[in-house]
Scaffold this active site. Structure first.
Site, mmCIF file in Angstrom:
data_model
loop_
_atom_site.group_PDB
_atom_site.id
_atom_site.type_symbol
_atom_site.label_atom_id
_atom_site.label_comp_id
_atom_site.label_asym_id
_atom_site.label_seq_id
_atom_site.Cartn_x
_atom_site.Cartn_y
_atom_site.Cartn_z
ATOM 1 N N LYS A 227 -3.129 -4.534 8.863
ATOM 2 C CA LYS A 227 -1.857 -4.272 8.692
ATOM 3 C C LYS A 227 -0.988 -3.648 10.020
ATOM 4 O O LYS A 227 -1.580 -2.473 10.472
ATOM 5 C CB LYS A 227 -1.561 -3.240 7.414
ATOM 6 N N SER B 264 0.857 -1.151 0.009
ATOM 7 C CA SER B 264 -0.012 0.129 0.037
ATOM 8 C C SER B 264 0.842 1.203 -0.043
ATOM 9 O O SER B 264 1.891 1.399 0.657
ATOM 10 C CB SER B 264 -0.858 -0.038 1.333
ATOM 11 N N CYS C 86 -2.784 4.596 12.096
ATOM 12 C CA CYS C 86 -3.207 6.062 12.126
ATOM 13 C C CYS C 86 -3.393 6.602 13.344
ATOM 14 O O CYS C 86 -3.929 5.799 14.354
ATOM 15 C CB CYS C 86 -4.655 6.196 11.411
ATOM 16 N N ASN D 137 -5.683 -0.408 7.538
ATOM 17 C CA ASN D 137 -4.207 0.222 8.028
ATOM 18 C C ASN D 137 -4.638 0.933 9.505
ATOM 19 O O ASN D 137 -5.088 1.809 9.556
ATOM 20 C CB ASN D 137 -3.932 1.609 7.015
#
Length: 326
Positions: free
Chosen positions: A168, A22, A131, A128
């Site tokens: 991830k 990614s 963050c 993801n």
């Protein structure tokens, strides 16, 4: 390409185990100039967020020994543009597409998953968790098992039933196995290991941090030993959970190392910046590496490093006897 490279990631079946990482392949159009993306196992998109984001100002990239530091601030076209422009193009090319999703709150993750729910052409979602959580003083979701699990649970709740969801994870935690277990318990079908490591560089000319964001994510060959360690540890704890190995994959032997540690697929990232056709090359080299070791199927190599010395996989092809000279 031989059938020995076929792999499965939970309910997702792929013709081969080589993906893009990614954020390293743009929208796909950039890499398509150099190789056929449909030849890869799958293309993993840049992390899609609810709204368009320009990311951090430059400088946001710095080279380091055997690695690359980036502090892009997760630039994103926004989910609307992605659905209208980028995903339709990938579908037209016959590309198996794994959509990376990101957000700054649990609600944002769930919102994006709901927007993808009835969209055709999405092979899987990659969550993801690296963050910042605006509701928790900006601490990364991926730093705590409860926070990481909360976003996985939200995506699983709003995603299409049966659509594979991968989490991830970042390695900058005390115990990545604990985070992995929490994500799987929350509904993740598999895991992607690892995201970039936090690092920093100082420009000795300006005498200031080299990146506008001060620190950034370190990727490339420099982090491969860390990534392999994480894959090995998580596979030992969760042997039936599929893993996508990421971090410094630049050759077929690099890919094989991840697979031996327990990954069922690998993603090529930083190598694409200097070799945009690295994906097909890594795939070819991996096929050759399996053949040279008489491994009949990729599945026979997954986690092989965990087996006791002397273990021979059942599908190892017998070595042909040497022919006597005439």
């Amino acid at each position: 390409m031989s059938d020995r490279l076929r792999t499965t990631l939970g309910p997702l079946e792929l013709p081969n185990p080589v993906l893009t990482a990614s954020g390293c392949g743009g929208t796909g159009r950039e890499l398509a100039q150099f190789s056929d993306l449909a030849r890869l196992g799958a293309f993993v998109t840049t992390s899609v967020m609810p709204q368009a984001r320009a990311g951090r100002p430059t400088p946001r990239v710095a080279e380091t020994p055997s690695g690359l530091l980036t502090a892009t601030g997760l630039p994103s076209p926004g989910v609307e543009t992605f659905l209208e422009r980028d995903l339709p193009w990938l579908i037209e090319q016959g590309v198996r597409t794994i959509v990376s999703v990101a957000g700054n709150s649990v609600e944002e993750y769930g919102d994006i998953a709901s927007r993808l729910r009835n969209v055709p052409g999405v092979a899987a979602i990659e969550v993801n968790v690296a963050c910042p959580n605006v509701e928790d003083r900006g601490r990364m979701f991926g730093w705590h098992p409860t926070a990481a699990a909360s976003v996985v649970r939200a995506v699983r709740a709003y995603a299409r039933p049966g659509l594979p969801v991968f989490a991830k994870l970042a390695p900058d935690v005390t115990d990545i196995v604990t985070i992995a277990l929490a994500c799987v318990d929350a509904g993740a079908d598999g895991l992607t290991l690892i995201n970039a490591m936090e690092g920093m560089a100082i420009d000795t000319g300006t005498l200031r941090p080299a990146l506008t964001g001060v620190s950034g994510g370190l990727s490339g060959p420099a982090i491969r030993p860390v990534a392999v360690r994480c894959v090995y540890q998580v596979h030992a704890a969760l042997p039936s959970t599929p893993i996508i190995g990421v971090g410094g994959v630049a050759s077929g032997l690099d890919a094989l190392e991840f697979i031996l540690a327990g990954a069922s697929a690998v993603a090529v990232g930083t190598a694409l910046f200097h070799d945009p056709a690295a994906g097909p090359r890594v795939l070819r080299e991996l096929d050759e590496a399996l053949g040279a070791r008489r491994l009949g199927r990729l599945a026979d190599a997954v986690g092989l490093a965990h087996k006791p010395a002397g273990y021979v996989p059942p599908q190892v092809r017998p070595q042909e006897p040497e022919k006597e000279p005439q």
